[in-house]
Design a protein around this motif. Sequence first.
Motif, PDB file in Angstrom:
ATOM      1  N   PHE A   1       0.898  -1.230   0.323  1.00  0.00           N
ATOM      2  CA  PHE A   1      -0.146  -0.217   0.019  1.00  0.00           C
ATOM      3  C   PHE A   1       0.201   1.103   0.003  1.00  0.00           C
ATOM      4  O   PHE A   1       0.600   2.181  -0.806  1.00  0.00           O
ATOM      5  CB  PHE A   1      -1.085   0.344   1.321  1.00  0.00           C
ATOM      6  N   LEU A   2       2.021   1.209   1.046  1.00  0.00           N
ATOM      7  CA  LEU A   2       2.787   2.288   1.139  1.00  0.00           C
ATOM      8  C   LEU A   2       3.856   2.824  -0.337  1.00  0.00           C
ATOM      9  O   LEU A   2       3.470   3.936  -1.146  1.00  0.00           O
ATOM     10  CB  LEU A   2       4.111   2.263   2.007  1.00  0.00           C
ATOM     11  N   ARG A   3       3.702   1.513  -0.682  1.00  0.00           N
ATOM     12  CA  ARG A   3       5.006   1.616  -1.678  1.00  0.00           C
ATOM     13  C   ARG A   3       3.701   1.836  -3.301  1.00  0.00           C
ATOM     14  O   ARG A   3       4.649   2.375  -3.938  1.00  0.00           O
ATOM     15  CB  ARG A   3       5.363   0.015  -2.350  1.00  0.00           C
ATOM     16  N   MET A   4       3.032   1.446  -3.328  1.00  0.00           N
ATOM     17  CA  MET A   4       1.628   1.829  -4.321  1.00  0.00           C
ATOM     18  C   MET A   4       1.185   3.548  -4.367  1.00  0.00           C
ATOM     19  O   MET A   4       0.626   4.116  -5.043  1.00  0.00           O
ATOM     20  CB  MET A   4       0.606   1.012  -4.921  1.00  0.00           C
ATOM     21  N   SER A   5       0.963   4.159  -3.102  1.00  0.00           N
ATOM     22  CA  SER A   5       0.478   5.338  -2.944  1.00  0.00           C
ATOM     23  C   SER A   5       0.982   6.550  -3.260  1.00  0.00           C
ATOM     24  O   SER A   5       2.130   6.107  -4.313  1.00  0.00           O
ATOM     25  CB  SER A   5       1.085   5.257  -1.367  1.00  0.00           C
ATOM     26  N   ARG A   6       0.587   7.419  -4.284  1.00  0.00           N
ATOM     27  CA  ARG A   6       0.796   8.692  -4.251  1.00  0.00           C
ATOM     28  C   ARG A   6       1.730   9.539  -3.989  1.00  0.00           C
ATOM     29  O   ARG A   6       2.708  10.583  -3.608  1.00  0.00           O
ATOM     30  CB  ARG A   6      -0.233   9.252  -5.169  1.00  0.00           C
TER      31      ARG A   6
ATOM     32  N   LYS B   1       5.065  10.684  -2.202  1.00  0.00           N
ATOM     33  CA  LYS B   1       6.866  10.380  -2.450  1.00  0.00           C
ATOM     34  C   LYS B   1       6.983   9.696  -1.081  1.00  0.00           C
ATOM     35  O   LYS B   1       7.449   8.530  -0.842  1.00  0.00           O
ATOM     36  CB  LYS B   1       7.149  11.367  -2.613  1.00  0.00           C
ATOM     37  N   SER B   2       6.851  10.696   0.188  1.00  0.00           N
ATOM     38  CA  SER B   2       7.493   9.899   0.872  1.00  0.00           C
ATOM     39  C   SER B   2       7.230   9.061   1.611  1.00  0.00           C
ATOM     40  O   SER B   2       7.778   7.761   1.994  1.00  0.00           O
ATOM     41  CB  SER B   2       6.750  10.721   2.685  1.00  0.00           C
ATOM     42  N   PHE B   3       6.016   8.435   1.481  1.00  0.00           N
ATOM     43  CA  PHE B   3       5.196   6.968   1.639  1.00  0.00           C
ATOM     44  C   PHE B   3       6.103   5.575   0.834  1.00  0.00           C
ATOM     45  O   PHE B   3       6.436   4.497   1.098  1.00  0.00           O
ATOM     46  CB  PHE B   3       3.512   6.280   1.620  1.00  0.00           C
ATOM     47  N   GLN B   4       6.306   6.197  -0.561  1.00  0.00           N
ATOM     48  CA  GLN B   4       7.042   5.358  -1.239  1.00  0.00           C
ATOM     49  C   GLN B   4       8.444   5.117  -1.176  1.00  0.00           C
ATOM     50  O   GLN B   4       8.717   4.064  -1.398  1.00  0.00           O
ATOM     51  CB  GLN B   4       7.000   6.115  -2.941  1.00  0.00           C
ATOM     52  N   LEU B   5       8.813   6.131  -0.751  1.00  0.00           N
ATOM     53  CA  LEU B   5      10.513   5.571  -0.629  1.00  0.00           C
ATOM     54  C   LEU B   5      10.372   5.217   0.572  1.00  0.00           C
ATOM     55  O   LEU B   5      11.267   4.211   0.863  1.00  0.00           O
ATOM     56  CB  LEU B   5      10.814   7.725  -0.526  1.00  0.00           C
ATOM     57  N   THR B   6       9.409   5.299   2.119  1.00  0.00           N
ATOM     58  CA  THR B   6       9.723   4.624   3.228  1.00  0.00           C
ATOM     59  C   THR B   6       9.415   2.612   2.510  1.00  0.00           C
ATOM     60  O   THR B   6      10.244   2.178   3.211  1.00  0.00           O
ATOM     61  CB  THR B   6       8.862   4.455   4.221  1.00  0.00           C
ATOM     62  N   ALA B   7       8.780   2.881   1.754  1.00  0.00           N
ATOM     63  CA  ALA B   7       8.410   1.118   1.673  1.00  0.00           C
ATOM     64  C   ALA B   7      10.106   0.619   0.624  1.00  0.00           C
ATOM     65  O   ALA B   7       9.795  -0.509   1.136  1.00  0.00           O
ATOM     66  CB  ALA B   7       7.081   1.186   0.511  1.00  0.00           C
ATOM     67  N   ARG B   8      10.067   2.156  -0.254  1.00  0.00           N
ATOM     68  CA  ARG B   8      11.386   1.301  -0.708  1.00  0.00           C
ATOM     69  C   ARG B   8      12.779   0.538  -0.161  1.00  0.00           C
ATOM     70  O   ARG B   8      13.452  -0.078  -0.196  1.00  0.00           O
ATOM     71  CB  ARG B   8      12.203   2.010  -2.335  1.00  0.00           C
ATOM     72  N   LEU B   9      12.587   2.073   0.324  1.00  0.00           N
ATOM     73  CA  LEU B   9      13.727   1.522   1.475  1.00  0.00           C
ATOM     74  C   LEU B   9      13.708  -0.047   2.855  1.00  0.00           C
ATOM     75  O   LEU B   9      14.325  -0.983   2.337  1.00  0.00           O
ATOM     76  CB  LEU B   9      14.109   2.572   3.074  1.00  0.00           C
ATOM     77  N   TYR B  10      12.829   0.086   3.242  1.00  0.00           N
ATOM     78  CA  TYR B  10      12.283  -0.682   3.625  1.00  0.00           C
ATOM     79  C   TYR B  10      12.644  -2.309   3.080  1.00  0.00           C
ATOM     80  O   TYR B  10      12.974  -3.145   3.396  1.00  0.00           O
ATOM     81  CB  TYR B  10      10.488  -1.259   4.836  1.00  0.00           C
ATOM     82  N   ILE B  11      12.330  -2.218   1.674  1.00  0.00           N
ATOM     83  CA  ILE B  11      11.948  -3.123   0.689  1.00  0.00           C
ATOM     84  C   ILE B  11      12.739  -3.930   0.429  1.00  0.00           C
ATOM     85  O   ILE B  11      13.748  -4.495   0.929  1.00  0.00           O
ATOM     86  CB  ILE B  11      11.283  -3.250  -0.551  1.00  0.00           C
ATOM     87  N   SER B  12      14.165  -3.230   0.277  1.00  0.00           N
ATOM     88  CA  SER B  12      15.741  -2.798  -0.775  1.00  0.00           C
ATOM     89  C   SER B  12      16.933  -3.026   1.188  1.00  0.00           C
ATOM     90  O   SER B  12      17.471  -4.013   1.032  1.00  0.00           O
ATOM     91  CB  SER B  12      16.251  -1.994  -0.899  1.00  0.00           C
ATOM     92  N   LEU B  13      15.987  -3.238   2.233  1.00  0.00           N
ATOM     93  CA  LEU B  13      16.933  -3.139   3.552  1.00  0.00           C
ATOM     94  C   LEU B  13      16.637  -4.251   3.502  1.00  0.00           C
ATOM     95  O   LEU B  13      17.345  -5.391   3.901  1.00  0.00           O
ATOM     96  CB  LEU B  13      16.155  -2.163   4.274  1.00  0.00           C
ATOM     97  N   MET B  14      15.140  -5.448   3.761  1.00  0.00           N
ATOM     98  CA  MET B  14      15.482  -6.704   3.945  1.00  0.00           C
ATOM     99  C   MET B  14      15.458  -7.825   3.099  1.00  0.00           C
ATOM    100  O   MET B  14      16.492  -8.684   3.418  1.00  0.00           O
ATOM    101  CB  MET B  14      13.588  -6.812   4.061  1.00  0.00           C
ATOM    102  N   ARG B  15      15.424  -7.208   1.763  1.00  0.00           N
ATOM    103  CA  ARG B  15      15.890  -7.967   0.921  1.00  0.00           C
ATOM    104  C   ARG B  15      17.416  -7.996   0.892  1.00  0.00           C
ATOM    105  O   ARG B  15      18.122  -9.170   0.320  1.00  0.00           O
ATOM    106  CB  ARG B  15      16.064  -7.601  -0.350  1.00  0.00           C
TER     107      ARG B  15
END
Lengths: 362, 785
Positions: B328-333, B335-349
Amino acid sequence: MISVKNLSKRFGDHWVLKDINAEIRKGEVISIIGPSGTGKSTFLRCLNLLERPTGGSIVIDGVNILQKGTDEPKLRRKMGMVFQSFNLFAHLTVLDNLTLGPMILLGKSRQDAESKAIELLKSVGVSEKLHQFPDELSGGQKQRVAIARCLAMDPEIILFDEPTSALDPTMVSEVLSVIRRLAKDGMTMAIVTHEMDFAKNVSSRVFYMDEGIIYEEGKPSDIFDNPQKEKTRIFIQRIRKFCEKVVSRHFDLYKLQANLELFCARHTADKRTVSHILLIVEEVLGQMLLPLFPGDPAIELTLEYSEKTGDFQLLFNYAGLQQNPFLLLPDSDNLSLRLIEKLTKSSSYQWIAGRNHLSISI
Amino acid sequence: MKHTRHLLFITLLMILALLAGCSKQTPTSRLATIEDMSNKRIGVVSGFIYDKFASERFPDAQILRYNSQTDLLLAIKSEKVDVAITNYAAAKNMLKDNAEVGILTDQLLTFPIGIGFNKNNPELRARFDAFLQARKTDGSLETMYRKWFDNDLGTIKMPKFKVNPSGRKVVLGVAIGDLPSAGYVDGEYVGFDIELIQTFAAQENINLQILSMDFSALIASLASGKVDMIADCIAINAERQKQVDFSIPYMEDKTAVIALKKNISHLAGSHQKSVHSISLTQSLVEGFHSNIIRENRYLLILDGLKTTLVISLFSILFGTLLGGFICFLRMSRRKSFQLTARLYISLMRGVPVLVLLMIMYYVIFGNANVSPVLVAIVAFGMNFAAYVSEMFRAAIESIDRGQTEAGIAGGFNKFQTFVYIIMPQAIRRVLSVYKGEVISLVKMTSIVGYIAVQDLTKASDIIRSRTFDAFFPLLMTAVLYFAISALLLQFLDALDRLSDPRRKNCSGLLASRASWLTLLLLAILSLAMVAVYNSTGPTEPKSISVTTGAAIKSLSDLNGKRIAVITGTTGDFVIREKYKNAKVVDMVYPADAALALRANKADAFVFDRNTLQYILARHQQYYEILPERLSTVEIAIPMRSDAPDLHRKVNAAINKFKQDGTIDRLKQKWILSATTPTVPKITLDGRNGVLRMGTCLLSEPYAFMSNGVMAGLDIELAYLLAEHLEMKLEITDMSYDAMIAALQAGKIDLAIANFYKLNEREAACVFSIAYLENDIAAMVRRQQP
């Protein structure tokens, strides 16, 4: 019912809609026609706020829906929309496609929703397909189901976005006759379409859209039989054009003729017509118009072909003194003139805004 | 159906492999009478009286000497010897678990059995004789004998004896390893001889201390005065009587000659035909028994299975919900949500799950008293979420935009459009990849052992550490993981079918609700699992109230506390056996356990005193060690079982090191001093080839890395040993489990890594004599004054 004022819509730097002013009254069937890319669909999608307009106002029943606080979902329940690509819900059966909205949005019981759905499906002729899935239907059936899906919500107006453009030609009529019947029943509709005959016969008014505005509007008979504006005429008569400027006394006649020949061939002119056109161009330019210019000439040559009538028309446009070249020459000894008269259906001369307009129909 | 076929195929492959392994056979002429033994290979336990007897009676026979009854049995089974001579009771015990072995005769010899005493101590012997005589008269000796010799060993209860600290100290030497006479089970000495002597000690108010040693060392130890009396089915003969005073006989021992049944005339027969399949089933049954049935080990497996299921299911549930949110965050419009999600995903992976797990346990939840199971669920869920969120996004984005438009234009709001139109279609698309991710999560949970969670893998590790049998526990764990995966797959397939709008008699609306059903079912299942998990905890009562506050001043305070142990060590067994009320915190490495103690995740750390002292010497401010001991263990060197020459040489070397004070010096240098010493440079000429040794460099002070070179008591001992054997030394660093497997596969010759000598382990490899003795002690946090 709907009143649109100064509506504009911009995608990036491109103004698709510049200044739309329109009125849609209850019970009207509006056909929106015009060349591709002139914002017809965008205009339609602005009406139910599927696209957010950049400026202007849309007033529905006295309320400007562009103001904040508008309940958009509620608004849309009263405005059905039929898409070019049907957009039936792929995971639901035909019946469920019709009942989902009424049950969830209108709070109808399953029984009520289903009996109404079955009735509507009967009226559009797909009641046999109740339990089938969208991808098991033909395009025409899909679009009829989509129309029925709109009707299930008891809308006050239905917006059709090119409802027949994605259909095989054999299926177009089954969809159009459903829409025709809706018109007869008094449903208010706005239809973006390329089916000119349909627009002419069914609609109560026609919007011709071009250059980001409603370029010309009127009764179908006015628009189709007697368009007031040049662009409308070109569009209605489906006119194709070939233009060339002659700016030198020593211009390349053979190249010009070759290009004209190519244009004619593209529009399947027969050999006789082509040779007539080439002859006329050579005679008019060489014998009649070039002598009028003391130095280099400045003549715009246009060859028009109307797909509607199948006629070719040559237009010569040039500055200079107001004089009809046909009258200029003594008719007894001018071979060219006689030749031209023999090959043409009609010819006319006009003086408009300081320029000579010579048109010759072949 | 597909899974069943796979399973069948795999089973078939394994059976074929086993058959291939079992089918080597050397022809031997059958045995009918004792005289047939005269030209055969005869196995005996070295130091037993049969050794001498056999060489005199059968001068033409080849006598092979083994260290223990277990080795002897192995030699028979692997046809390294044709017959073996041993005492009757031990033979009968062997036969019980090994149907392919039979008794040729029990008519060879009969010995009177007695307890040996130091010749300088006739007073003790006289007292014992009197005691024995009295027991013989009142029949209680007979009762005790029947109890030990006529019953199944697993069912016999050893009575508890109190130690009399005030009494006269008497040291008893025994060679454990041949029940029913004397054995060492669960950190206790048990057996007929032990019970007899402990009864005697209790009656005479003697402070009895038991020391276990090789059988061959018993007589020497008694003669040198290291022990006061020796027992363990010792036959009385004239030669021994020169060195030792014997008590009056307390039993008679018959001697049995054992051999493979197919080699014994009167036992071969119908057995012969199906000898291969029998030996296969037999080995499987035996493996099953020792790894699953004995000591109720299946409870351990069941408990582990439950934990694995709980962690898996909850991680899936939590991860799916979190994944949905991240999506949901990643697909949100915004930018701050998107960034949070991207950061989380790349960190966890980008971070290995194991590292994430450790960080969560030791850093994030370092000071909070949170169940490690919960930490595991959160860590795995977080990792799972990163992967599935991207799957969700891909699935949602793959749905035609027209579907959303039709929904919005139809009057649905964004949320309704998502729930009723997009999600049902997206779920069907995501399920196939989601299934794969779920399965890989289940398998990924096998690393939770690192944060003291006892899951399926850890349970099998614990069993393996006891039995040293790699095959059966690993096979069973594999099968169980496979079963869990198959079941989960079935469940997801069912969901897949349920969410398929095209199945018969299905209303499409129901299909759109299948998505909710998915989560609901998972939730219910998980809750049910928790209920089961909490209500039944057979081996580890979870409901005990752990009192963390009270100080631990003595061993009796350990009850009801959280006790860190290293899985598979004697400390582990002792705690599980004696402190049923304690909460065991399973750890992998001592350093982690010490850390857990310091971080208040455990209240005590039970391990060998040497290591504890080593830790204490470096961290005086945090810890203290309780003076009492929980048990004593012997530390020895496991070796390849097929190198008797090496066994002999290593034992001789250890004896030498013990006598010349080398071992004492090493202990003083490495364990008791607070500095970190280095291994002196020892040049090895390698005249006798290469000695390949395995060790674990995570076990300070025995073996570890210091300033980039290997150091530790075990390492220095290894160099000294290699020097003594005149061999080159090749040291390989591996985990404890891997060492035993490497030994069995012949990849290394021996392992010097602070290995405890345990009965059960001797079935899998040969141990040297002990080079160290060690207390099991408890370390606790230092109390603030």
